[in-house]
Design a protein around this motif. Sequence first.
Motif, mmCIF file in Angstrom:
data_model
loop_
_atom_site.group_PDB
_atom_site.id
_atom_site.type_symbol
_atom_site.label_atom_id
_atom_site.label_comp_id
_atom_site.label_asym_id
_atom_site.label_seq_id
_atom_site.Cartn_x
_atom_site.Cartn_y
_atom_site.Cartn_z
ATOM 1 N N THR A 152 -4.192 -0.406 -4.211
ATOM 2 C CA THR A 152 -4.986 0.804 -4.009
ATOM 3 C C THR A 152 -6.472 0.493 -3.833
ATOM 4 O O THR A 152 -7.285 1.414 -3.731
ATOM 5 N N PRO A 165 -4.924 2.577 1.607
ATOM 6 C CA PRO A 165 -4.978 2.622 0.142
ATOM 7 C C PRO A 165 -5.514 3.930 -0.442
ATOM 8 O O PRO A 165 -5.105 4.343 -1.527
ATOM 9 N N THR A 211 -9.928 -3.505 1.051
ATOM 10 C CA THR A 211 -9.141 -4.449 1.850
ATOM 11 C C THR A 211 -9.973 -5.587 2.424
ATOM 12 O O THR A 211 -9.433 -6.440 3.133
ATOM 13 N N ILE A 219 0.845 -1.199 0.000
ATOM 14 C CA ILE A 219 0.000 0.000 0.000
ATOM 15 C C ILE A 219 0.879 1.247 0.000
ATOM 16 O O ILE A 219 0.614 2.209 -0.734
#
Length: 266
Positions: free
Chosen positions: A25, A89, A28, A19
């Motif tokens: 990006t 991210p 999660t 990240i």
Amino acid sequence: MKQFTSPLLQQTYELRQSIRRKEHTGVTSGLVEGAMQGNVVILPADWANEFLLFCQKNPVSCPLIGVSEIGSFAMPELGNDIDMRHDIPEYYVYRNGEKVESRSDIEDLWQDDMVAFVLGCSFSFENALSKAGLTPRNIEEDVNVSMFDTNIATTPAGRFFGNTVVTMRPYTPKEAIRAIQITTRFPKAHGAPLHFGSPEAIGISDLSEPNYGDAVTIKEGEVPVFWACGVTPQAVIRNAKPPICITHAPGKMLITDILDTDLAVF
């Protein structure tokens, strides 16, 4: 090469590094099973005490798992070499309550008086649901979880007030009962659902149009189940209007080294 005491700690460290390098990006959810994920709120110190009180008064939607020292971007109690300026991210930047930009790091925005708060996230109980054969639909469909604004009021604290944001995962009624039993054990990840069944009862008019995240398929015989969500602070920040506030983008969390089971209640 760093040495780790467990494969999970190596995975969490490597994901944060990915990240930080801006290689990952996306959302999660479902990443590094067993690691607690965290929602993030970063505020100037003269707003931090009021926000801390807001979290204490609203522990279901804002379960605190970490608070930084003033001006420190490290969170050693949550993980090895965490840098709050780089290890999420996507960040949202709010000025006077208005979201003005999103970005992949906040190094140039960091101030010496900033305090970072990390709140538990429902992504942390998704691993337990999946192990029980109740894999959340957002993981099955590889999308972000559906999140909705509601009419459920939070308890105000100082300048912070507003309504609760919820996540939604569909289950059959029988599965919903089991999901309630499982998630009750995770109070630091929002715990048991706030509501299930009629979305209109909590101010949601259309499940196909979430306020944040992505819509998911709701199959015949399933009901929507709603958990409190760590995006709630972003709703109240719009009301409080601090001069600057930085949060995670919905669904894009801080990955910690804490095991989700470490904060579970059995």
